[in-house]
Scaffold this motif. Sequence first.
Motif, PDB file in Angstrom:
ATOM      1  N   THR A 152      -8.040  54.168 -15.066  1.00  0.00           N
ATOM      2  CA  THR A 152      -7.373  54.423 -16.341  1.00  0.00           C
ATOM      3  C   THR A 152      -8.128  53.823 -17.518  1.00  0.00           C
ATOM      4  N   ALA A 153      -9.088  52.931 -17.263  1.00  0.00           N
ATOM      5  CA  ALA A 153      -9.874  52.305 -18.333  1.00  0.00           C
ATOM      6  C   ALA A 153     -11.126  53.126 -18.597  1.00  0.00           C
ATOM      7  N   ASN A 154     -11.279  53.564 -19.840  1.00  0.00           N
ATOM      8  CA  ASN A 154     -12.448  54.344 -20.226  1.00  0.00           C
ATOM      9  C   ASN A 154     -13.536  53.391 -20.704  1.00  0.00           C
ATOM     10  N   LEU A 155     -14.614  53.272 -19.941  1.00  0.00           N
ATOM     11  CA  LEU A 155     -15.695  52.343 -20.271  1.00  0.00           C
ATOM     12  C   LEU A 155     -16.853  53.017 -20.997  1.00  0.00           C
TER      13      LEU A 155
ATOM     14  N   ALA B 102      -9.065  69.783 -20.603  1.00  0.00           N
ATOM     15  CA  ALA B 102      -8.828  71.219 -20.808  1.00  0.00           C
ATOM     16  C   ALA B 102      -8.920  71.973 -19.481  1.00  0.00           C
ATOM     17  N   ASP B 103      -9.918  71.643 -18.658  1.00  0.00           N
ATOM     18  CA  ASP B 103     -10.038  72.277 -17.350  1.00  0.00           C
ATOM     19  C   ASP B 103      -8.842  71.924 -16.470  1.00  0.00           C
ATOM     20  N   PHE B 104      -8.417  70.658 -16.533  1.00  0.00           N
ATOM     21  CA  PHE B 104      -7.275  70.212 -15.740  1.00  0.00           C
ATOM     22  C   PHE B 104      -6.023  71.004 -16.120  1.00  0.00           C
ATOM     23  N   ARG B 105      -5.783  71.166 -17.424  1.00  0.00           N
ATOM     24  CA  ARG B 105      -4.592  71.911 -17.874  1.00  0.00           C
ATOM     25  C   ARG B 105      -4.616  73.355 -17.389  1.00  0.00           C
ATOM     26  N   GLY B 106      -5.808  73.947 -17.308  1.00  0.00           N
ATOM     27  CA  GLY B 106      -5.920  75.304 -16.786  1.00  0.00           C
ATOM     28  C   GLY B 106      -5.596  75.389 -15.307  1.00  0.00           C
ATOM     29  N   ARG B 107      -5.945  74.366 -14.560  1.00  0.00           N
ATOM     30  CA  ARG B 107      -5.693  74.353 -13.113  1.00  0.00           C
ATOM     31  C   ARG B 107      -4.259  73.930 -12.774  1.00  0.00           C
ATOM     32  N   TYR B 108      -3.720  72.993 -13.536  1.00  0.00           N
ATOM     33  CA  TYR B 108      -2.403  72.422 -13.239  1.00  0.00           C
ATOM     34  C   TYR B 108      -1.535  72.471 -14.497  1.00  0.00           C
ATOM     35  N   PRO B 109      -1.056  73.659 -14.896  1.00  0.00           N
ATOM     36  CA  PRO B 109      -0.332  73.780 -16.164  1.00  0.00           C
ATOM     37  C   PRO B 109       1.021  73.054 -16.192  1.00  0.00           C
ATOM     38  N   GLN B 110       1.608  72.783 -15.041  1.00  0.00           N
ATOM     39  CA  GLN B 110       2.915  72.116 -15.013  1.00  0.00           C
ATOM     40  C   GLN B 110       2.813  70.593 -14.968  1.00  0.00           C
ATOM     41  N   ALA B 111       1.622  70.070 -14.737  1.00  0.00           N
ATOM     42  CA  ALA B 111       1.443  68.613 -14.652  1.00  0.00           C
ATOM     43  C   ALA B 111       1.243  68.032 -16.054  1.00  0.00           C
ATOM     44  N   THR B 112       1.701  66.797 -16.244  1.00  0.00           N
ATOM     45  CA  THR B 112       1.581  66.102 -17.524  1.00  0.00           C
ATOM     46  C   THR B 112       0.527  65.004 -17.397  1.00  0.00           C
ATOM     47  N   ILE B 113      -0.521  65.105 -18.196  1.00  0.00           N
ATOM     48  CA  ILE B 113      -1.621  64.137 -18.116  1.00  0.00           C
ATOM     49  C   ILE B 113      -1.152  62.758 -18.563  1.00  0.00           C
ATOM     50  N   VAL B 114      -1.415  61.767 -17.700  1.00  0.00           N
ATOM     51  CA  VAL B 114      -1.062  60.377 -17.980  1.00  0.00           C
ATOM     52  C   VAL B 114      -2.263  59.641 -18.566  1.00  0.00           C
ATOM     53  N   SER B 115      -3.439  59.873 -17.984  1.00  0.00           N
ATOM     54  CA  SER B 115      -4.652  59.217 -18.478  1.00  0.00           C
ATOM     55  C   SER B 115      -5.882  60.021 -18.089  1.00  0.00           C
ATOM     56  N   ALA B 116      -6.948  59.804 -18.847  1.00  0.00           N
ATOM     57  CA  ALA B 116      -8.261  60.372 -18.535  1.00  0.00           C
ATOM     58  C   ALA B 116      -9.269  59.272 -18.816  1.00  0.00           C
ATOM     59  N   ALA B 117     -10.182  59.053 -17.892  1.00  0.00           N
ATOM     60  CA  ALA B 117     -11.113  57.928 -18.045  1.00  0.00           C
ATOM     61  C   ALA B 117     -12.462  58.228 -17.422  1.00  0.00           C
ATOM     62  N   ILE B 118     -13.480  57.662 -18.054  1.00  0.00           N
ATOM     63  CA  ILE B 118     -14.827  57.630 -17.482  1.00  0.00           C
ATOM     64  C   ILE B 118     -15.073  56.163 -17.150  1.00  0.00           C
ATOM     65  N   PRO B 119     -15.007  55.785 -15.863  1.00  0.00           N
ATOM     66  CA  PRO B 119     -15.092  54.371 -15.487  1.00  0.00           C
ATOM     67  C   PRO B 119     -16.505  53.806 -15.431  1.00  0.00           C
ATOM     68  N   GLN B 120     -17.460  54.456 -16.088  1.00  0.00           N
ATOM     69  CA  GLN B 120     -18.845  53.993 -16.114  1.00  0.00           C
ATOM     70  C   GLN B 120     -19.227  53.637 -17.543  1.00  0.00           C
ATOM     71  N   LYS B 121     -20.084  52.643 -17.693  1.00  0.00           N
ATOM     72  CA  LYS B 121     -20.593  52.309 -19.023  1.00  0.00           C
ATOM     73  C   LYS B 121     -21.724  53.235 -19.423  1.00  0.00           C
ATOM     74  N   ASP B 122     -22.443  53.775 -18.415  1.00  0.00           N
ATOM     75  CA  ASP B 122     -23.592  54.626 -18.690  1.00  0.00           C
ATOM     76  C   ASP B 122     -23.757  55.614 -17.536  1.00  0.00           C
ATOM     77  N   TRP B 123     -24.627  56.591 -17.733  1.00  0.00           N
ATOM     78  CA  TRP B 123     -24.944  57.557 -16.694  1.00  0.00           C
ATOM     79  C   TRP B 123     -25.623  56.846 -15.516  1.00  0.00           C
ATOM     80  N   THR B 124     -25.342  57.292 -14.293  1.00  0.00           N
ATOM     81  CA  THR B 124     -26.111  56.812 -13.151  1.00  0.00           C
ATOM     82  C   THR B 124     -27.325  57.726 -13.028  1.00  0.00           C
ATOM     83  N   SER B 125     -28.491  57.142 -12.856  1.00  0.00           N
ATOM     84  CA  SER B 125     -29.727  57.918 -12.813  1.00  0.00           C
ATOM     85  C   SER B 125     -30.441  57.691 -11.493  1.00  0.00           C
ATOM     86  N   VAL B 126     -31.000  58.772 -10.957  1.00  0.00           N
ATOM     87  CA  VAL B 126     -31.807  58.695  -9.742  1.00  0.00           C
ATOM     88  C   VAL B 126     -33.023  59.600  -9.888  1.00  0.00           C
ATOM     89  N   ALA B 127     -34.089  59.223  -9.220  1.00  0.00           N
ATOM     90  CA  ALA B 127     -35.284  60.063  -9.155  1.00  0.00           C
ATOM     91  C   ALA B 127     -35.159  60.938  -7.910  1.00  0.00           C
TER      92      ALA B 127
END
Length: 192
Positions: free
Chosen positions: A79-82, A96-121
Amino acid sequence: MRKIAAAASLLLLIAAPMQGQVSRDADKTPKERLNDFLDETGQGMKKAGETIAGFLGIESKTETDLVTVEGVKYMPLYTANLFQDGGNDLLERCKADFRGRYPQATIVSAAIPQKDWTSVAVKEYKKIVSYKRTLYCYVLAKDGSDGYINVRYAYRLNRLPGKEWPKVENCRPAFERADAIPNTHYEQLLKR
């Protein structure tokens, strides 16, 4: 039994072409070439095994952060957006995508739990062929009085060496996983 036979056949079909991919470097000894061959074949077999496991619905080892509640595996609740760099726009696209898939559900929270992108070679035959960045977004919603829905999205960017990263504005979130969580399990997940 048919699934196992099909999986074994598929594994052999995927692994067979790898036998002819031996490095032809003249400076290497036969032992070094054999070791390279075995390393490359082993990596290919590992990827093939993960692909087949996904096809058969067997859990991937990459799902190490799952939480088990009464024998059922769930994604953690975030629940914490970092993430700060343009995170609001990324979250809105996931919602927006979630609302299209689950129109009857009520969004409680949306979070990106990362401070930065994870990168790999990304390597092919021990040489870097591209770079990959990943950013995960989680949307949690109340599903009426029955429970909750927790969904994970992923943004993925790929870049070739010497090129620029694609613009994240052009990237769509990939729907990766959804967990329907009954109220009793939701309470236990909150405590973890």
